[in-house]
Write an enzyme that holds these catalytic residues in place. Structure first.
Site, PDB file in Angstrom:
ATOM      1  N   GLU A   1       0.787  -1.239   0.000  1.00  0.00           N
ATOM      2  CA  GLU A   1       0.000   0.000   0.000  1.00  0.00           C
ATOM      3  C   GLU A   1       0.827   1.302   0.000  1.00  0.00           C
ATOM      4  O   GLU A   1       0.782   2.091   0.933  1.00  0.00           O
ATOM      5  CB  GLU A   1      -0.950   0.004   1.212  1.00  0.00           C
ATOM      6  CG  GLU A   1      -1.932  -1.143   1.221  1.00  0.00           C
ATOM      7  CD  GLU A   1      -2.812  -1.174   2.483  1.00  0.00           C
ATOM      8  OE1 GLU A   1      -2.909  -0.167   3.177  1.00  0.00           O
ATOM      9  OE2 GLU A   1      -3.388  -2.249   2.758  1.00  0.00           O
TER      10      GLU A   1
ATOM     11  N   GLU B   1      -6.499 -10.642  -0.363  1.00  0.00           N
ATOM     12  CA  GLU B   1      -7.256 -10.391   0.880  1.00  0.00           C
ATOM     13  C   GLU B   1      -8.759 -10.380   0.596  1.00  0.00           C
ATOM     14  O   GLU B   1      -9.505  -9.559   1.060  1.00  0.00           O
ATOM     15  CB  GLU B   1      -6.814  -9.065   1.529  1.00  0.00           C
ATOM     16  CG  GLU B   1      -5.314  -8.972   1.765  1.00  0.00           C
ATOM     17  CD  GLU B   1      -4.898  -7.698   2.455  1.00  0.00           C
ATOM     18  OE1 GLU B   1      -5.781  -6.988   2.998  1.00  0.00           O
ATOM     19  OE2 GLU B   1      -3.693  -7.392   2.482  1.00  0.00           O
TER      20      GLU B   1
END
Ligand code: G3I
Length: 325
Positions: free
Chosen positions: A129, A237
């Site tokens: 991220e 995820e």
């Protein structure tokens, strides 16, 4: 015939994010992990904040437990995650190291962790991220302010991980990749730069924290574009929100169950269209609706996973299976 489990039918790894305390504390949870999955990611125990407890000591107890659990049960471990602005420990952030010292310490951390699990953890989210929505560098205050060229630092982190374990598959991981064209362009630009400079990157993960109302054409267009990198693709995820309006009166009825099942089927069908050599794993972010991170992050009435609170297969489980070849 008896319905196959996810791991029996899939030609690639089926992972789940797990927590040590749930594996230790609930036999139904452990049995569900063993029955349906053949890979685990640590929900938080293999992040810096959990391992890197001080400048002179690390605590591997929880990470070792998960790695040993996987080894004892013939499962793989996907290492999540070595460098993430959101999991740097407070003692490190408070030290306000200059960029040279900062990087030297992160290099030692990466080297120590990857060396410890060499041959046991076969893949790592080296960096997680770094881009904001739209593709600018995320405006966080932990990594970006330290370096004139943060992407150069991230590339060196990949080199440190590769040096510690030449056989591990090294991933960049982020969210909204296939639905945010700007973020995806930034990721592709970074991958191109890494490849041009010999930075060892093997794969890219889109977390796939999506919903029953996520636009499917957008998802598919973005997924195909991401696959054009030629890298291993990890759906890393996966969970599918159903209470998209965050309604306090939301009821997860048959219609909602069916919508979720169709969304999971769409995603696994899409993943199966990858060239075989780009398939890596699909990882669900959790095992049971009972423990999903989304009930605190999104809404208490949320049911995003494949097993319900009693570990029964939901229509979503069958939808996931139906998309598999
Ligand atoms: O259980 C411990 C407790 O023993 C301890 O005393 C307490 C204080 O540190 O922490 C508790 O652990 C919490 C852990 O979740 C387990 O519930 C941590 O505080 C909390 O930070 C941690 O949150 C995790 C979060 O990442 C931050 O690491 C979530 O479980 C996890 O689902 C979430 O996962 C992230 C991915 O890594 C990256 N993508 C987004 C995803 C969702 O945010």
């Amino acid at each position: 015939p008896v319905t196959q489990t996810l791991k029996e039918k899939a030609k690639f790894k089926i992972g789940a994010a797990v927590k040590m305390k749930d594996l230790q504390g609930e036999v139904s949870y452990k049995n569900a992990v063993l029955k349906h999955y053949n890979q685990i990611s640590a929900e938080f125990e293999m992040k810096m904040a959990s391992i890197w407890t001080s400048s002179t000591a690390s605590n591997y107890t929880a990470a070792d437990y998960l790695v040993n659990f996987a080894k004892d049960n013939n499962m793989e471990v996907h290492g999540h995650t070595l460098v993430w602005y959101n999991s740097f420990p407070d003692w490190f952030k408070n030290a306000k190291y200059d960029s040279i010292t900062y990087e030297a310490k992160v290099k030692v951390y990466i080297t120590d962790v990857v060396t410890r699990y060499k041959g046991k953890v076969k893949s790592w989210d080296v960096v997680n991220e770094v881009f904001a929505d739209g593709g600018a560098l995320r405006d966080e205050n932990v990594i970006k302010p330290v370096f004139k060229d943060p992407i150069g630092f991230y590339g060196r982190c990949f080199r440190y991980a590769r040096a510690a374990d030449p056989d591990a598959k090294l991933f960049y991981n982020d969210y909204s990749v296939v639905i945010d064209a700007g973020k995806r362009a930034a990721i592709k630009k970074m991958v191109t730069r890494f490849k041009a400079n010999g930075v060892p990157i093997d794969g890219v993960g889109d977390q796939f924290h999506y919903a029953t109302d996520t636009n499917r054409q957008t998802m598919k267009t973005g997924f195909t574009d991401l696959a054009s990198t030629g890298l291993l693709i990890h759906i890393s995820e996966l969970d599918i929100k159903v209470n998209t309006a965050k309604s306090d009166t939301y009821v997860f009825n048959d219609v909602e169950n069916q919508k979720q099942a169709e969304t999971y089927k769409y995603i696994t069908t899409m993943y199966e269209e990858l060239p075989q050599n780009q398939k890596f794993a699909i990882t669900t972010w959790g095992v049971t609706d009972k423990y999903t991170w989304l009930t605190s992050f999104w809404h208490s009435k949320e049911y995003p996973l494949l097993l319900d609170a009693d570990y029964n297969k939901k229509p979503a489980y069958q939808g996931f299976l139906d998309g598999l070849k």
